[in-house]
Design an enzyme around this catalytic site. Structure first.
Site, short mmCIF file in Angstrom:
data_model
loop_
_atom_site.label_atom_id
_atom_site.label_comp_id
_atom_site.label_asym_id
_atom_site.label_seq_id
_atom_site.Cartn_x
_atom_site.Cartn_y
_atom_site.Cartn_z
N ARG A 56 31.94 61.29 18.26
CA ARG A 56 32.96 60.34 18.70
C ARG A 56 33.23 59.22 17.70
NH1 ARG A 56 31.08 62.81 22.68
NH2 ARG A 56 29.17 62.56 21.52
N THR A 57 32.19 58.57 17.21
CA THR A 57 32.42 57.37 16.39
C THR A 57 33.13 57.77 15.10
OG1 THR A 57 30.38 56.52 17.32
CG2 THR A 57 31.28 55.34 15.43
N LYS A 85 19.04 61.87 -3.29
CA LYS A 85 18.46 61.71 -4.64
C LYS A 85 17.77 60.36 -4.78
CE LYS A 85 22.67 63.91 -6.19
NZ LYS A 85 23.93 63.54 -6.87
N ARG A 106 27.13 54.33 9.57
CA ARG A 106 26.11 54.63 10.60
C ARG A 106 24.82 54.91 9.86
NH1 ARG A 106 26.39 58.50 15.83
NH2 ARG A 106 27.46 56.65 16.55
N HIS A 134 25.36 48.95 18.41
CA HIS A 134 26.52 49.83 18.20
C HIS A 134 27.75 49.05 18.69
CE1 HIS A 134 29.00 53.24 17.80
NE2 HIS A 134 28.28 54.16 18.42
N1 CP Z 1 28.95 57.19 21.51
C1 CP Z 1 28.64 57.63 20.29
O1 CP Z 1 28.22 56.87 19.41
O2 CP Z 1 28.82 58.97 20.09
P1 CP Z 1 28.59 59.70 18.72
O3 CP Z 1 27.11 59.67 18.41
O4 CP Z 1 29.08 61.11 18.94
O5 CP Z 1 29.36 58.98 17.65
#
Ligand code: CP
Length: 308
Positions: A56-57, A85, A106, A134
């Site tokens: 999703r993100t 590396k 991320r 998040h």
């Molecule tokens: N909600 C969320 O962060 O989903 P993903 O891990 O798929 O990005």
């Protein structure tokens, strides 16, 4: 956000209620008239640096930038980058400064926000940092609540599942406590209770919160229940995960006595904590919630790039 000189977004702690509401106003405008925004980022590039898996993100940030007329680049795991590396996250961010105008990171390591602040001249947005935060997920969660109830003030919200490792929970709590008269119910097994640093912030904000292991103690009082998956990948001992993985499961029977306007949210992915039969009930909002991520991330890109 730009107006408050916040260049990067790694925590919701620094956002004011007004920042959040301004973002929602823009997201709503975009949602109502997406065509008006279809070229506003022409010539701009979004970099997606994903050191951990995502559906999703990552995809919704890509969709957001493409819908704004911009372009995207990036990688989907540390395996596909020079991190394998031995390259540091600081150097990776330095590099993307040359290749993109804004980036999403991320990463499993906490403290990436501090590094971004030191080395990046382009806006960097957290796409999820360790078990810490998040923030963009929290913003789309709140936007979903706002759309549903018009007003976030006065809501009674339950948080269920893995409150210790779920990184969306601190970000959402830090945002919610900016609103008035919010009642928070933290429902989890004892070992997956919310972390002390997060609870301290609730206490410092004089929040009205309750801690319990028993969902049925509070379920009938709730306006919304935010369900989370037990975060298998964060457990040091797989036996602990096996013991806790079925702690809660929402089925249609679970929801027999909920309020008429009650809704269920979930940041997704779901594993077993919400039965598939719940999807067709009037209470489920988790797929709409994910869709709202596109509008919120479009608005966020515009705010941080200073394009409005
Ligand atoms: N909600 C969320 O962060 O989903 P993903 O891990 O798929 O990005």
């Amino acid at each position: 956000m730009k107006s408050n000189l916040i260049q990067h977004l790694f925590t919701t702690r620094k956002l004011s209620k007004q920042d959040i509401e301004n973002l929602f106003d823009l997201a709503k405008k975009i949602e109502n008239n997406p065509k008006d925004y279809s070229e506003v980022c022409k010539g701009r590039i979004l970099g997606n640096l994903f050191f951990e898996p995502s559906t999703r993100t990552r995809l919704s940030f890509e969709s957001a930038m493409l819908r704004l007329g911009g372009k995207i680049l990036g990688f989907t795991s540390s395996r596909d980058s020079s991190a394998t590396k031995g390259e540091s996250i600081a150097d990776t961010i330095r590099m993307v400064n040359h290749y993109a105008d804004i980036a999403v990171v991320r990463h499993y390591m906490e403290g990436v926000g501090e590094i971004a602040k030191q080395v990046s001249t382009i806006p960097i947005i957290s796409g999820g940092t360790g078990t810490q935060e998040h923030p963009t997920q929290a913003l789309l969660d709140l936007y979903t609540l706002k759309k549903e109830f018009d007003n976030i003030d006065d809501l009674n919200i339950g948080f269920l599942g893995d409150l210790k490792y779920g990184r969306t929970i601190p970000s959402l709590l830090y945002s919610l406590i900016k609103y008035d008269n919010i009642k928070i119910n933290l429902i989890s097994p004892k070992t997956l209770r919310i972390r002390g640093n997060v609870e301290n912030r609730l206490n410092n904000a004089k929040s009205d919160y309750l801690v319990t292991e028993n969902l049925h103690e509070v379920l009938e009082t709730l306006d919304a229940l935010y369900v989370t998956r037990i975060q298998k990948e964060r457990f040091l001992d797989p036996i602990d995960y096996e013991r806790l993985k079925n702690s809660y499961k929402i089925t249609p029977e679970t929801l027999q006595d909920v309020k008429d306007h009650f809704i269920i949210l979930h940041p997704l992915p779901r594993v077993d904590e919400i039965h598939y039969d719940v999807d067709k009930l009037k209470y489920s909002r988790y797929f709409e919630q994910a869709k709202n991520g596109v509008w919120i991330r479009m608005a966020l890109i515009l705010k941080l790039l200073g394009v409005e």
